[in-house]
Design an enzyme around this catalytic site. Structure first.
Site: not given
Ligand code: PA5
Length: 439
Positions: A279, A300, A414
């Site tokens: 990310e 393996h 989303k």
């Molecule tokens: O690193 C991030 O920002 C995302 O992976 C969020 O943690 C994830 O989408 C969950 O979001 P939230 O804590 O708002 O539910």
């Protein structure tokens, strides 16, 4: 025993000009530390370990003690950064077969990290008739996966144990002011913990997002934080080594980094790492693709591809010094399996030889090998590893020329999902996607 994690890059960088990257790494570190780069409103993790104070730790420990006392299961609801850190640390520190053994405290189970109907059904089946608590974690407070799970388990808990028990044993970890979860927690009177505004999800494991479930699972969050503080205060050398090496390899055409371990308890640490680096760096059509393997298991299955496939990969091995327990391979008079040549050795000795043999083979096969050494798997060294990976990620991302602290690409699926589900407010998108599906 060296008391800190180290990065060994001598099997990774032969023939590469890393000198030219030293200055870039120092500049990126300076940008990070001075808060002058893109995403600088999300740097709350940088001095987080040393800023965690006694009242914060006590509040988390008190809440964990209450859940431990009243509950047989604690369902931790969250996804992405609101899930992976706690899962990684708990798995790393737990007995491998904890799920099948009776324990002195509740079992921590996870939900809201997928939309699997059977998963949720099975978990509801597991906790039916048992006292359970819920830690619901969402920074935005609006993420669909945890919201669905929370609605289901909240209703179940209220019906099963009554409103009062539910109110006492549901804890919300969310934004200080915004989001549906904040409103809901206020209305229902749940205890809450705050995710700081300036700490993004994937950097949040050392906030209550991770610390609360880890404490509920019975682990020492003080040692975890202390380990992270050690790296915050004296971790620049491995941080720079790692950031330089992976950028040098990327520039040399190595587009995939495989994080490998020879220690099964580190499986989810790699899952957490994949989110952290994926990310953070996968932007502007750039970035090293983070993958992971568990050795020797995956030797393996994936071993052939790593040894002989396309030469676009490098490997980073988390090499663990000591195991927690010793198991000696016994002698057998008949030696029908031919194993007497290692009789009397402990299992980890064999594992270490597998690790060395794999490194030699992969380096010979054109797979550069970085090594991150960690003296043992315990709270302190996992704390070190967490902060090390976080800071190296910030430095590495700036070296790559991206903003390591946003994740705009996560929104695309989303939007489509909401359009397909006909969520109010998405009418235009629903119309458009229906047209698209007709084509
Ligand atoms: O690193 C991030 O920002 C995302 O992976 C969020 O943690 C994830 O989408 C969950 O979001 P939230 O804590 O708002 O539910």
């Amino acid at each position: 025993m060296n008391e800190k994690i180290q990065v060994i890059s001598k099997y990774a960088l032969q023939g590469l000009d890393v000198q030219s990257l030293n200055d870039a790494a120092l500049a990126a570190k300076q940008v990070l530390e001075s808060g002058s780069g893109e995403g600088n409103d999300f740097l709350g993790w940088l001095h987080l370990p040393s800023s965690i104070d006694e009242p914060q730790l006590q509040a988390i420990e008190k809440c964990a003690a209450q859940l431990r006392q009243e509950c047989e299961y604690v369902i931790t609801i969250g996804i992405g950064g609101s899930y992976l850190g706690a899962k990684a640390v708990i798995e790393a520190l737990s007995d491998h077969f904890a799920a099948y053994k009776s324990a002195n405290g509740p079992k921590v189970v996870f939900a809201g990290n997928n939309i699997g109907e059977d998963y949720l059904y099975d978990l509801m089946d597991l906790v039916r008739g048992h006292k359970f608590g819920i830690i619901v974690i969402s920074k935005s407070g609006t993420t669909t996966e945890p919201a669905i799970a929370f609605r289901l388990f909240k209703e179940m808990l209220e019906q099963q144990e009554g409103k009062e028990f539910a109110q006492r044993n549901i804890i919300a970890v969310t934004d200080a002011r915004r989001g549906a979860l904040r409103g809901l927690a206020t209305q229902e009177g749940y205890a809450t913990f705050v995710i700081p505004d300036d700490v993004g999800g994937r950097f949040s494991v050392l906030t209550p997002v991770g610390l609360l479930p880890i404490a509920v699972a019975g682990f020492d969050i003080r040692s975890l934080v202390a380990g992270a503080v050690e790296m915050e205060q004296d971790g620049d050398e491995p941080v720079l080594n790692y950031a330089i090496a992976r950028n040098a390899l990327y520039q040399d055409g190595k587009k995939i980094e495989i994080l490998a371990n020879f220690t099964p308890r580190l499986h989810f640490l790699a899952e957490w790492w994949k989110q952290l680096y994926g990310e953070s760096e996968g932007k502007d059509h750039k970035g090293i693709f983070p993958a992971s393997v568990d050795f020797t298991t995956d030797l393996h299955s994936m071993g052939q591809m790593i040894q002989d496939g396309e030469r676009t990969i490098f490997e980073t091995v988390i090499s663990v010094g000591d195991q927690q327990h010793e198991v000696i391979i016994p002698n057998d008079d008949d030696d029908l399996d031919g194993l007497n040549y290692i009789a009397g050795k402990n299992v980890d000795y064999v594992n270490k030889m597998a690790e060395l043999g794999t490194r030699l083979a992969h380096v010979d096969g054109g797979v550069p090998n970085l090594i991150i050494t960690i003296p043992a798997v315990n709270e302190r060294f996992i704390g070190q590893l967490i902060y090390f990976f976080e800071k190296a990620c910030g430095v590495s991302g700036y070296m790559l020329g991206v903003n390591p602290f946003n994740q705009p690409g996560v929104e695309a699926y989303k939007k489509n999902m909401f359009a397909l589900l006909e969520k109010p407010g998405h009418e235009e998108a629903t119309k458009a996607i229906k047209e698209k599906l007709k084509q």
